[in-house]
Every structure is written in structure tokens, then in C-alpha cells.
Motif scaffolding. Sequence first.
Motif, PDB file in Angstrom:
ATOM      1  N   VAL A  33       3.155 -49.473-126.319  1.00  0.00           N
ATOM      2  CA  VAL A  33       3.380 -49.088-127.537  1.00  0.00           C
ATOM      3  C   VAL A  33       1.688 -49.255-128.091  1.00  0.00           C
ATOM      4  N   LYS A  34       0.951 -49.829-127.820  1.00  0.00           N
ATOM      5  CA  LYS A  34      -0.358 -49.914-128.425  1.00  0.00           C
ATOM      6  C   LYS A  34      -0.841 -48.818-127.835  1.00  0.00           C
ATOM      7  N   ALA A  35      -0.923 -48.088-126.765  1.00  0.00           N
ATOM      8  CA  ALA A  35      -1.399 -47.080-126.176  1.00  0.00           C
ATOM      9  C   ALA A  35      -0.947 -45.666-127.004  1.00  0.00           C
ATOM     10  N   GLN A  36       0.349 -45.632-127.249  1.00  0.00           N
ATOM     11  CA  GLN A  36       1.034 -44.730-127.777  1.00  0.00           C
ATOM     12  C   GLN A  36       0.536 -44.323-129.102  1.00  0.00           C
ATOM     13  N   ALA A  37       0.382 -45.495-130.020  1.00  0.00           N
ATOM     14  CA  ALA A  37      -0.207 -45.710-131.206  1.00  0.00           C
ATOM     15  C   ALA A  37      -1.710 -45.223-131.619  1.00  0.00           C
ATOM     16  N   ALA A  38      -2.291 -45.620-130.315  1.00  0.00           N
ATOM     17  CA  ALA A  38      -3.702 -45.262-130.225  1.00  0.00           C
ATOM     18  C   ALA A  38      -4.218 -43.920-129.985  1.00  0.00           C
ATOM     19  N   GLY A  39      -3.137 -43.279-129.114  1.00  0.00           N
ATOM     20  CA  GLY A  39      -3.409 -41.982-128.364  1.00  0.00           C
ATOM     21  C   GLY A  39      -4.174 -42.035-127.339  1.00  0.00           C
ATOM     22  N   ASP A  40      -4.318 -43.299-126.542  1.00  0.00           N
ATOM     23  CA  ASP A  40      -5.002 -43.514-125.399  1.00  0.00           C
ATOM     24  C   ASP A  40      -4.039 -44.177-124.064  1.00  0.00           C
ATOM     25  N   PRO A  41      -3.991 -43.293-123.250  1.00  0.00           N
ATOM     26  CA  PRO A  41      -3.062 -43.640-122.072  1.00  0.00           C
ATOM     27  C   PRO A  41      -3.762 -44.534-121.280  1.00  0.00           C
ATOM     28  N   ASN A  42      -4.905 -45.059-121.428  1.00  0.00           N
ATOM     29  CA  ASN A  42      -5.673 -45.800-120.639  1.00  0.00           C
ATOM     30  C   ASN A  42      -4.954 -47.357-120.458  1.00  0.00           C
ATOM     31  N   MET A  43      -4.057 -47.438-120.161  1.00  0.00           N
ATOM     32  CA  MET A  43      -3.203 -48.867-120.256  1.00  0.00           C
ATOM     33  C   MET A  43      -3.846 -49.757-118.976  1.00  0.00           C
ATOM     34  N   PRO A  44      -4.007 -50.988-119.171  1.00  0.00           N
ATOM     35  CA  PRO A  44      -4.630 -51.984-118.164  1.00  0.00           C
ATOM     36  C   PRO A  44      -3.967 -51.931-116.802  1.00  0.00           C
ATOM     37  N   ALA A  45      -2.654 -51.734-116.699  1.00  0.00           N
ATOM     38  CA  ALA A  45      -2.076 -51.755-115.615  1.00  0.00           C
ATOM     39  C   ALA A  45      -1.821 -50.299-114.944  1.00  0.00           C
ATOM     40  N   LEU A  46      -2.127 -49.286-115.732  1.00  0.00           N
ATOM     41  CA  LEU A  46      -1.936 -47.857-115.157  1.00  0.00           C
ATOM     42  C   LEU A  46      -2.624 -47.534-113.839  1.00  0.00           C
ATOM     43  N   ALA A  47      -1.718 -47.199-112.732  1.00  0.00           N
ATOM     44  CA  ALA A  47      -2.453 -46.725-111.584  1.00  0.00           C
ATOM     45  C   ALA A  47      -3.489 -45.382-111.826  1.00  0.00           C
ATOM     46  N   SER A  48      -4.326 -45.454-110.821  1.00  0.00           N
ATOM     47  CA  SER A  48      -5.017 -44.258-110.875  1.00  0.00           C
ATOM     48  C   SER A  48      -4.356 -42.883-110.612  1.00  0.00           C
ATOM     49  N   ASN A  49      -3.218 -42.992-109.594  1.00  0.00           N
ATOM     50  CA  ASN A  49      -2.597 -41.705-109.329  1.00  0.00           C
ATOM     51  C   ASN A  49      -1.139 -41.949-109.990  1.00  0.00           C
ATOM     52  N   VAL A  50      -0.944 -42.342-111.069  1.00  0.00           N
ATOM     53  CA  VAL A  50       0.390 -42.326-111.846  1.00  0.00           C
ATOM     54  C   VAL A  50       0.925 -41.020-112.025  1.00  0.00           C
ATOM     55  N   SER A  51       2.379 -41.113-111.887  1.00  0.00           N
ATOM     56  CA  SER A  51       2.943 -39.747-112.024  1.00  0.00           C
ATOM     57  C   SER A  51       3.635 -39.975-113.495  1.00  0.00           C
ATOM     58  N   TYR A  52       3.386 -38.786-114.106  1.00  0.00           N
ATOM     59  CA  TYR A  52       3.773 -38.696-115.557  1.00  0.00           C
ATOM     60  C   TYR A  52       4.542 -37.583-115.590  1.00  0.00           C
ATOM     61  N   LEU A  53       6.058 -37.739-116.160  1.00  0.00           N
ATOM     62  CA  LEU A  53       6.868 -36.599-116.833  1.00  0.00           C
ATOM     63  C   LEU A  53       7.270 -36.711-117.988  1.00  0.00           C
ATOM     64  N   GLU A  54       6.848 -35.582-118.684  1.00  0.00           N
ATOM     65  CA  GLU A  54       7.353 -35.414-120.101  1.00  0.00           C
ATOM     66  C   GLU A  54       8.278 -34.400-120.272  1.00  0.00           C
ATOM     67  N   ASN A  55       9.671 -34.953-120.705  1.00  0.00           N
ATOM     68  CA  ASN A  55      10.682 -34.165-120.756  1.00  0.00           C
ATOM     69  C   ASN A  55      10.848 -33.313-119.607  1.00  0.00           C
ATOM     70  N   ASP A  56      10.718 -34.009-118.185  1.00  0.00           N
ATOM     71  CA  ASP A  56      11.217 -33.652-117.119  1.00  0.00           C
ATOM     72  C   ASP A  56      10.129 -32.639-116.489  1.00  0.00           C
ATOM     73  N   VAL A  57       9.093 -32.593-117.380  1.00  0.00           N
ATOM     74  CA  VAL A  57       7.972 -31.652-116.838  1.00  0.00           C
ATOM     75  C   VAL A  57       6.781 -32.589-116.273  1.00  0.00           C
ATOM     76  N   VAL A  58       6.275 -32.247-115.075  1.00  0.00           N
ATOM     77  CA  VAL A  58       5.046 -32.880-114.478  1.00  0.00           C
ATOM     78  C   VAL A  58       3.715 -32.619-115.390  1.00  0.00           C
ATOM     79  N   THR A  59       3.261 -33.531-116.149  1.00  0.00           N
ATOM     80  CA  THR A  59       2.130 -33.329-116.937  1.00  0.00           C
ATOM     81  C   THR A  59       0.995 -34.346-116.668  1.00  0.00           C
ATOM     82  N   ASP A  60      -0.207 -33.958-116.997  1.00  0.00           N
ATOM     83  CA  ASP A  60      -1.447 -34.742-117.044  1.00  0.00           C
ATOM     84  C   ASP A  60      -1.437 -35.903-117.996  1.00  0.00           C
TER      85      ASP A  60
END
Length: 269
Positions: A33-60
Amino acid sequence: MIYSVLLACVGLASQALAQCDRAMLLEATAAYVKAQAAGDPNMPALASNVSYLENDVVTDIKAGLLSQAVTIDFNRSLHDSTQCATFTELSAATNKVPYVIHTRMLFTGDKITTVQTVAANDGDWAFNATGHLYWTKQEKWDVIPEAKRDARDVIQKAGDMYLDSWSDGSVKVPYGTPCARLEGGSYTGSGRPTANTCFMPVFPEAFTISNRRYVIDEEVGGLDIFNDFPFIDAGKPDGTPSTNFMRVEGGMLRYIHENTVCTTPRCGR
């Protein structure tokens, strides 16, 4: 027989390995929630090889919605310590571009390895962020006393039956009384708050809702099902990104939130 026993043991062992600490999941949703509010995806627990899908589309992840600051007016999360997963609903009605965002995160160990987001905004199915914010804030998703909590399979079955009933009228959905559905910004319980207003009629053609992905939180009777919703979007009839966020009390559905995106304005309907 021996082979079956071995398979059962492997299944139990896998489940045990998947289990994780609820406190860790709580920290992760707060960080999200804090990351989305700030626009900063660098969450402490985020893996370096995270898979991110936005509306079913693989996205950076550094180029998607999570990299854009969003004004969050209200949020609610589920924490699934059995399968190390979380779900968060964000209502962003006062953001410059209003959104309703549903996000599912999966963990490997203490790292977030998968983030899946369904982000609806203007033009998506029944979208009205102001209405969504108003009604979601009226609902009570309190912790359920341990002795009254439903088992995981009961919670999941209630949600599956609801989705199955859309194309099979013989399915007896365990609707509670009251039960209210928040579809986009439209609330079925607005005029009859003590009634079951969740009933969904059968769609005019049969279909199967596939690619169901679950997050279950027994403490609040919570369930979210990410899925591919067929039929509704004229531009994507085989299935458009959708989620159904529900609360189950005593085996009966109490609240249902639907968040569905469209390839054409209002899914072409």
C-alpha cells in the motif's frame, strides 16, 4: 496404494513448506500500500526476479502502475499463510485518474516472487470509483471469532459455486441473508440492506470461468478469485481479467466485490 500414500505425503509436505508467518504477510501488504501510494515498487521483500502481471500482461514492475503514485482512499487485505499469498483491494476515487485495484502477491520464503494486478478505471465494467469507495467503507470485515471460522475448503467452495452459477442455474449458491454485491461502483444492497441481493441470473450462453487463482483468509472469512471472465467483454470473449473478492460467514456469502477490466469501453455492452 503405496504410490497414493506417497503422493498424499508429498502434498502435505508441500503445503507445510508453503506455510508462512502471518505477521510477515501483514508487513508485506502494508509495504505494498505504501509503495503504490509513493509510486515506488522497491518493496523490502521484493525478489530481484519478481514476475509482474498487470491486467494479465507481463510488464516491467518499474514501468507499470506500481511505479505511479496513486492517492489511496481506502484499502483492505487478505493474508493467506497456508499458501504464502496476499490480496489487497485499493480504492483510489480521489486520485487524478481514479482506480479500483486488486493485487495478489505470492511468496517464496520471505520474498515476493509474483505480483498480479487487475486495475480498473474509467470505461471498465460498471466502473465508478466514488461509488465503490462509499460502499466498501460501509461494510464490516471484522475478524471472525476462531470457533466460528469456516474452513478453507468451505470458503473456496462458496466462491466457486457463485462463479459456476453464472452459466449453470442448477448450482445452489450459499447466499447469506443479508448479502450484497459491489460490482464496479454499483451496490445491490443500497435499497434493501437486510436482504439477499447477491443473486446472479444465468448468462444467455454457457461458459467456463477458467484460470482461477485463490487467496483465502480464514480469520476474516475472506476469499479472492483472480480469473478470466469470458462472455462479458465483446473484444475478448474468451476471457478478460477479473477478480471476485468475497466474505463468507457461517458458510454463506455476505459480500461480493467484482473488479473487471474491458478492452473496449464498458466491454462493448
